[in-house]
Design a protein around this motif. Structure first.
Motif, PDB file in Angstrom:
ATOM      1  N   CYS A  49      29.614  40.103  52.793  1.00  0.00           N
ATOM      2  CA  CYS A  49      30.736  40.697  53.841  1.00  0.00           C
ATOM      3  C   CYS A  49      30.267  40.619  54.605  1.00  0.00           C
ATOM      4  O   CYS A  49      29.070  41.189  55.597  1.00  0.00           O
ATOM      5  CB  CYS A  49      31.047  42.547  53.744  1.00  0.00           C
ATOM      6  N   GLY A  50      31.713  40.917  56.209  1.00  0.00           N
ATOM      7  CA  GLY A  50      31.520  40.603  57.776  1.00  0.00           C
ATOM      8  C   GLY A  50      30.696  42.137  57.837  1.00  0.00           C
ATOM      9  O   GLY A  50      30.076  41.184  59.232  1.00  0.00           O
ATOM     10  N   SER A  51      30.444  42.939  57.543  1.00  0.00           N
ATOM     11  CA  SER A  51      30.079  44.029  58.342  1.00  0.00           C
ATOM     12  C   SER A  51      28.687  44.496  57.603  1.00  0.00           C
ATOM     13  O   SER A  51      27.682  44.336  58.906  1.00  0.00           O
ATOM     14  CB  SER A  51      30.622  45.315  56.710  1.00  0.00           C
ATOM     15  N   ALA A  91      31.530  45.512  50.211  1.00  0.00           N
ATOM     16  CA  ALA A  91      32.693  45.683  49.169  1.00  0.00           C
ATOM     17  C   ALA A  91      31.564  47.197  48.717  1.00  0.00           C
ATOM     18  O   ALA A  91      31.991  47.838  47.099  1.00  0.00           O
ATOM     19  CB  ALA A  91      32.142  44.945  48.118  1.00  0.00           C
ATOM     20  N   CYS A  92      30.438  47.591  48.624  1.00  0.00           N
ATOM     21  CA  CYS A  92      29.990  48.888  48.344  1.00  0.00           C
ATOM     22  C   CYS A  92      29.192  49.364  49.600  1.00  0.00           C
ATOM     23  O   CYS A  92      29.894  49.209  51.113  1.00  0.00           O
ATOM     24  CB  CYS A  92      28.292  48.488  48.120  1.00  0.00           C
ATOM     25  N   ILE A 121      41.762  43.487  51.241  1.00  0.00           N
ATOM     26  CA  ILE A 121      41.321  42.120  51.549  1.00  0.00           C
ATOM     27  C   ILE A 121      39.881  43.038  50.775  1.00  0.00           C
ATOM     28  O   ILE A 121      38.954  43.933  51.022  1.00  0.00           O
ATOM     29  CB  ILE A 121      41.421  42.707  53.311  1.00  0.00           C
ATOM     30  N   ASP A 122      39.717  41.862  50.477  1.00  0.00           N
ATOM     31  CA  ASP A 122      38.081  42.102  49.298  1.00  0.00           C
ATOM     32  C   ASP A 122      37.177  41.383  50.640  1.00  0.00           C
ATOM     33  O   ASP A 122      37.070  39.801  51.015  1.00  0.00           O
ATOM     34  CB  ASP A 122      38.256  40.104  48.573  1.00  0.00           C
ATOM     35  N   ASN A 142      40.500  32.037  51.854  1.00  0.00           N
ATOM     36  CA  ASN A 142      39.913  32.614  50.887  1.00  0.00           C
ATOM     37  C   ASN A 142      40.295  33.277  49.981  1.00  0.00           C
ATOM     38  O   ASN A 142      39.346  33.695  48.901  1.00  0.00           O
ATOM     39  CB  ASN A 142      38.535  32.749  51.631  1.00  0.00           C
ATOM     40  N   GLY A 143      41.618  32.778  49.987  1.00  0.00           N
ATOM     41  CA  GLY A 143      42.276  33.810  48.704  1.00  0.00           C
ATOM     42  C   GLY A 143      41.682  35.680  48.671  1.00  0.00           C
ATOM     43  O   GLY A 143      41.433  36.493  48.564  1.00  0.00           O
ATOM     44  N   ALA A 144      41.462  36.248  50.019  1.00  0.00           N
ATOM     45  CA  ALA A 144      40.288  37.441  50.281  1.00  0.00           C
ATOM     46  C   ALA A 144      41.299  38.136  50.429  1.00  0.00           C
ATOM     47  O   ALA A 144      41.316  39.888  50.416  1.00  0.00           O
ATOM     48  CB  ALA A 144      39.900  37.441  51.645  1.00  0.00           C
TER      49      ALA A 144
END
Lengths: 462, 80
Positions: A363-365, A405-406, B9-10, B61-63
């Motif tokens: 993830c970006g974060s 995501a987590c 948003i994934d 990206n299908g996010a």
């Protein structure tokens, strides 16, 4: 969290953090280690002996009660057993979610314990494997599951071998057990997160997954997937032996049952696992571990935990509710001690650098945020940071909260936030180029060397 | 019965192209790198729904995930 359906919330009005009422007597505070006379969960042979054999275990605890699924569910409800892996989620709610979801449930006992300084789960898996397996068997009964996976990490001294030996004993004895599987996954920090464990066991990578529904309703395999921490199922096995009320009463008014903690950092015996009965404080636990007076600070809950000032921590009851009041959470049960002559900023900088390298790189974060947080913390620790850099770091920490995501970025952000809060004086001294109290102090916390995050592809996450 | 639309948003797929924010500016917050976060994960109005579908279709990206579910009309308070 958007957990189980609403109807279940209404079905359990006494929430997990509610007191057990004035009619239940509180027990005196007792603290002991593995094999100690004042321990219950950790009672039995001492740490110098290996895994407790099935025969000795059965002599001490009696055979596993023949509870059916409904009885186990009542036990979970009445004991108010909360998850001991970090989240503190009531196990009965996970079980009910899984029971309502379509499909045959998957039961996973998470013995990963990816927190480098924590020892409670591996102590249980290595020394009390039959308590772990008893609890897992009960959980399987509650869900009508006929298979259980016990998951650990591949590391020196892995618990997998001892669990496998214990399983052989049980099969030979013909116990009424589910089918057992022992699984070993990559030894990385986020690989022990429940969705990462479920993904690995489903044949995928041990990386946290983005989920729109709880695992207990819909795991990676499409089946309800109940992932429960090793200590949690051990507590279930103990509660089944002594009854929900007796188990519950060994806790504090707001925290059901006995609690385990691991001491680390500047303590006489780093890695010591203690069991707390009653409404004891962090000071009581540290005193039991040989610390005579409040230290400078205590890192509570894990490496991605929260710093609490030593004098404040000393008098804070070791309960979820009391810790919440000082901005902390029991997390994995880690209490890491920082002495007065060490530099808290240097210690935190090592923690943040390590945690940044332990992300799954998804993830970006984590990818964009954590390395910058680590750079900013390094600059603050070595005295090269400016006031504006610290403000930017604080803002960056807020940005990454809740965006992965987590909860990995959230944990790092909380650590940074509590550092700026608790060690404000040290921050000012470092900004002003003043002398650091711990300039030449050797490292205190057992932080492993930082690694780079492997991205997808290859077998880094298998 | 009513149709409820949830958007997410994934973060494991989002690469910060920020295209969703072009189509659905009122519903997506961007951080300093362009990674998006939805402001409100429930969408009720039909006008917004069109924007949401466009944002989802445009994400390389299908996010940007839109789930439409038919749920019972009576909904109790959620513990979000």
């Amino acid at each position: 969290m958007t957990g189980s359906p609403d109807v279940l919330l209404l079905a359990h009005p006494p929430g997990p953090h509610r007191g057990h009422g004035p009619d239940v007597p509180t027990v005196p505070v007792r603290i002991d280690e593995l094999g100690g006379a004042d321990a219950l969960v950790l009672s039995g042979p001492s740490a110098t002996e290996g895994a407790e054999r099935l025969l000795d275990h059965t002599v001490r605890w009696g055979p596993l009660p023949a509870h059916d699924g409904a009885r186990v569910r009542s036990l979970l409800r009445d004991s108010r057993l909360d998850g001991r892996g970090g989240g503190g989620f009531p196990l009965v709610r996970k079980v009910d979610t899984a029971l309502l979801a379509p499909g045959r449930p998957v039961v996973i006992v998470n013995g990963s314990e990816s927190e480098p300084a924590s020892r409670k789960d591996r102590t249980l898996c290595r020394h009390r494997p039959h308590l772990v397996l008893d609890g897992a068997a009960l959980l399987a009964r509650a869900l009508g599951a006929d298979e259980v996976v016990v998951h650990t990490h591949r590391r020196p001294g892995s618990s997998a071998g001892r669990l496998a030996t214990a399983i052989v004993e049980r099969v030979r004895a013909g116990l009424d057990d589910p089918a057992w599987h022992v699984s070993e996954g990559p030894d990385r920090y986020v690989a022990g997160e429940s969705s990462a464990v479920a993904s690995f066991i489903d044949g995928g990578e041990a990386r946290p997954r983005f989920t729109t529904r709880p695992l207990a309703a819909n795991g990676p395999s499409g089946r309800p997937t109940l992932v429960s921490n090793a200590e949690t199922v051990v507590q279930l096995a103990v509660a089944a032996r002594i009854g929900a009320a007796a188990w519950n009463a060994r806790g504090a008014p707001s925290s059901p049952g006995p609690r385990l903690a691991t001491l680390a950092g500047a303590v006489p015996r780093p890695g010591l696992v203690l069991e707390l009965t009653g409404n004891g404080t962090i000071g009581d636990l540290l005193a039991a571990g040989g610390i005579g007076a409040p230290p400078a600070a205590v890192l509570v809950g894990g490496f991605a935990g929260t710093w609490v000032r030593g004098d404040e921590a000393w008098q804070t009851p070791y309960t979820r509710e009391a810790l919440h009041c000082v901005g902390a959470s029991p997390g994995c049960g880690l209490l890491a001690v920082l002495p007065h002559d060490a530099c808290p900023l240097a210690e935190t900088a090592r923690l943040v650098r390590y945690l940044a390298g332990e992300s799954a790189g998804q993830c970006g974060s984590c990818v964009a945020g954590l390395p910058r947080l680590a750079d900013a913390m390094d600059a603050l620790a070595d005295g090269s940071a400016r006031r504006r850099g610290v403000a930017r770091m604080a803002a960056l920490a807020e940005t990454v909260v809740g965006s992965g995501a987590c909860a990995h970025p959230d944990g790092v952000a909380l650590l940074v936030r509590s550092t700026l809060d608790v060690f404000a004086d040290d921050v000012v001294r470092h900004l002003g180029g003043g002398p650091c109290r711990g300039a030449d102090h050797p490292p205190i916390l057992p932080v492993p060397a930082a690694r780079s995050m492997p991205t997808t592809g290859g077998d880094a996450w298998r | 019965m009513e149709v409820s639309v949830t958007i997410r948003i994934d973060p494991t797929r989002c690469r910060g192209h920020a295209i969703c924010a072009l189509f659905f500016a009122e519903g997506v917050e961007l951080d300093q790198w362009g990674f998006g976060r939805v402001v409100d994960d429930r969408v009720d109005s039909g006008r917004l729904l069109r924007k949401v579908r466009r944002a989802a279709a445009a994400c390389p990206n299908g996010a940007f995930v839109v789930s439409e579910r038919t749920t019972p009309a009576v909904r109790t308070a959620r513990s979000s």
